[in-house]
Design a protein around this motif. Sequence first.
Motif, PDB file in Angstrom:
ATOM      1  N   TRP A   1       0.835  -1.193   0.000  1.00 27.16           N
ATOM      2  CA  TRP A   1       0.000   0.000   0.000  1.00 27.16           C
ATOM      3  C   TRP A   1       0.881   1.260   0.000  1.00 27.16           C
ATOM      4  O   TRP A   1       1.897   1.319   0.682  1.00 27.16           O
ATOM      5  N   GLY A   2       0.484   2.240  -0.773  1.00 28.48           N
ATOM      6  CA  GLY A   2       1.203   3.515  -0.805  1.00 28.48           C
ATOM      7  C   GLY A   2       2.637   3.333  -1.261  1.00 28.48           C
ATOM      8  O   GLY A   2       2.915   2.562  -2.177  1.00 28.48           O
ATOM      9  N   VAL A   3       3.525   4.032  -0.603  1.00 32.44           N
ATOM     10  CA  VAL A   3       4.929   3.971  -1.007  1.00 32.44           C
ATOM     11  C   VAL A   3       5.585   2.637  -0.644  1.00 32.44           C
ATOM     12  O   VAL A   3       6.729   2.405  -0.994  1.00 32.44           O
ATOM     13  N   ASN A   4       4.860   1.768   0.026  1.00 33.05           N
ATOM     14  CA  ASN A   4       5.398   0.463   0.420  1.00 33.05           C
ATOM     15  C   ASN A   4       4.891  -0.655  -0.481  1.00 33.05           C
ATOM     16  O   ASN A   4       4.197  -1.563  -0.059  1.00 33.05           O
ATOM     17  N   GLY A   5       5.202  -0.560  -1.766  1.00 33.52           N
ATOM     18  CA  GLY A   5       4.931  -1.672  -2.667  1.00 33.52           C
ATOM     19  C   GLY A   5       3.683  -1.581  -3.512  1.00 33.52           C
ATOM     20  O   GLY A   5       3.290  -2.568  -4.128  1.00 33.52           O
TER      21      GLY A   5
ATOM     22  N   THR B   1      -5.740   7.996 -10.845  1.00 34.24           N
ATOM     23  CA  THR B   1      -5.722   7.697  -9.423  1.00 34.24           C
ATOM     24  C   THR B   1      -4.302   7.851  -8.899  1.00 34.24           C
ATOM     25  O   THR B   1      -3.340   7.870  -9.665  1.00 34.24           O
ATOM     26  N   ASN B   2      -4.186   7.952  -7.613  1.00 34.10           N
ATOM     27  CA  ASN B   2      -2.883   8.074  -6.982  1.00 34.10           C
ATOM     28  C   ASN B   2      -2.127   6.753  -6.996  1.00 34.10           C
ATOM     29  O   ASN B   2      -0.926   6.730  -7.181  1.00 34.10           O
ATOM     30  N   MET B   3      -2.857   5.658  -6.779  1.00 40.10           N
ATOM     31  CA  MET B   3      -2.182   4.361  -6.679  1.00 40.10           C
ATOM     32  C   MET B   3      -3.168   3.223  -6.852  1.00 40.10           C
ATOM     33  O   MET B   3      -4.373   3.392  -6.753  1.00 40.10           O
ATOM     34  N   TYR B   4      -2.601   2.065  -7.138  1.00 35.97           N
ATOM     35  CA  TYR B   4      -3.318   0.799  -7.093  1.00 35.97           C
ATOM     36  C   TYR B   4      -2.573  -0.077  -6.091  1.00 35.97           C
ATOM     37  O   TYR B   4      -1.337  -0.119  -6.094  1.00 35.97           O
ATOM     38  N   ASN B   5      -3.305  -0.780  -5.239  1.00 35.37           N
ATOM     39  CA  ASN B   5      -2.647  -1.678  -4.297  1.00 35.37           C
ATOM     40  C   ASN B   5      -1.727  -2.640  -5.040  1.00 35.37           C
ATOM     41  O   ASN B   5      -2.063  -3.126  -6.117  1.00 35.37           O
ATOM     42  N   GLY B   6      -0.581  -2.932  -4.436  1.00 37.41           N
ATOM     43  CA  GLY B   6       0.393  -3.832  -5.040  1.00 37.41           C
ATOM     44  C   GLY B   6       0.017  -5.299  -4.899  1.00 37.41           C
ATOM     45  O   GLY B   6      -0.935  -5.657  -4.191  1.00 37.41           O
ATOM     46  N   PRO B   7       0.772  -6.181  -5.556  1.00 35.13           N
ATOM     47  CA  PRO B   7       0.461  -7.613  -5.557  1.00 35.13           C
ATOM     48  C   PRO B   7       0.588  -8.277  -4.189  1.00 35.13           C
ATOM     49  O   PRO B   7       0.000  -9.337  -3.968  1.00 35.13           O
ATOM     50  N   GLU B   8       1.313  -7.652  -3.265  1.00 39.63           N
ATOM     51  CA  GLU B   8       1.451  -8.237  -1.927  1.00 39.63           C
ATOM     52  C   GLU B   8       0.305  -7.828  -0.993  1.00 39.63           C
ATOM     53  O   GLU B   8       0.196  -8.339   0.107  1.00 39.63           O
ATOM     54  N   HIS B   9      -0.521  -6.888  -1.434  1.00 38.45           N
ATOM     55  CA  HIS B   9      -1.665  -6.426  -0.644  1.00 38.45           C
ATOM     56  C   HIS B   9      -2.812  -7.440  -0.759  1.00 38.45           C
ATOM     57  O   HIS B   9      -2.946  -8.089  -1.799  1.00 38.45           O
ATOM     58  N   PRO B  10      -3.644  -7.567   0.261  1.00 34.92           N
ATOM     59  CA  PRO B  10      -4.777  -8.499   0.178  1.00 34.92           C
ATOM     60  C   PRO B  10      -5.777  -8.184  -0.947  1.00 34.92           C
ATOM     61  O   PRO B  10      -6.474  -9.078  -1.413  1.00 34.92           O
TER      62      PRO B  10
ATOM     63  N   VAL C   1      -6.589  -2.646  -6.523  1.00 31.60           N
ATOM     64  CA  VAL C   1      -7.664  -1.746  -6.121  1.00 31.60           C
ATOM     65  C   VAL C   1      -7.115  -0.319  -6.003  1.00 31.60           C
ATOM     66  O   VAL C   1      -6.013  -0.094  -5.506  1.00 31.60           O
ATOM     67  N   SER C   2      -7.895   0.627  -6.482  1.00 31.46           N
ATOM     68  CA  SER C   2      -7.505   2.029  -6.519  1.00 31.46           C
ATOM     69  C   SER C   2      -7.928   2.749  -5.250  1.00 31.46           C
ATOM     70  O   SER C   2      -9.038   2.553  -4.758  1.00 31.46           O
ATOM     71  N   LEU C   3      -7.056   3.566  -4.757  1.00 30.91           N
ATOM     72  CA  LEU C   3      -7.361   4.406  -3.604  1.00 30.91           C
ATOM     73  C   LEU C   3      -6.868   5.822  -3.879  1.00 30.91           C
ATOM     74  O   LEU C   3      -5.942   6.034  -4.656  1.00 30.91           O
TER      75      LEU C   3
END
Length: 168
Positions: A62-66, A116-125, A129-131
């Motif tokens: 999430w965010g800057v962490n992946g 969008t600002n970001m999409y959750n990375g592959p390690e996220h549950p 998904v866009s946030l």
Amino acid sequence: KIFCNTQTWAIMAGIATGHKAERLEQALQKHLMHDYGLLVLYPSFTHYIPSHGRITTRPVGWGVNGSSYCHVSGFKAYADTVRRDGNAALDTLSRILPNNPRNPISNSAAEPYGFTNMYNGPEHPRPGVSLRQWYTGTVAWTLRAVTEGMIGVRPDYEGLLIDPVLPD
């Protein structure tokens, strides 16, 4: 293991050219490129590391962490044009568009009319998904990658330079 800005900014700054730039591109493709854009880093931090700071406090993927923090895809697309690869620039940018068929709106929940600002990375549950729509530097970096990089219209010491790097 790998952080996107180290690779893309070395290419944009002209520090990595030729064979070095191609090796960096290969590393980006292998470790950080996903269907929904370029990841900030891989693997995500899983616990707080005081010497690394805030980046390690974010949830995994999430965010800057992946995550695919979309303006870093703009960095990569611009770096692609510095490497004179318009096809790679177009592919990079197409992955962060809200109508990207690789990450459809039914999964991403992105608004179909804006970045969008970001999409959750592959390690996220919930990967892809866009946030945080409308809270991003993505538009500015996409504009720069397209106008200055792909279309090739940019300021130069001698005046206006026109040097397109268009996809096939």
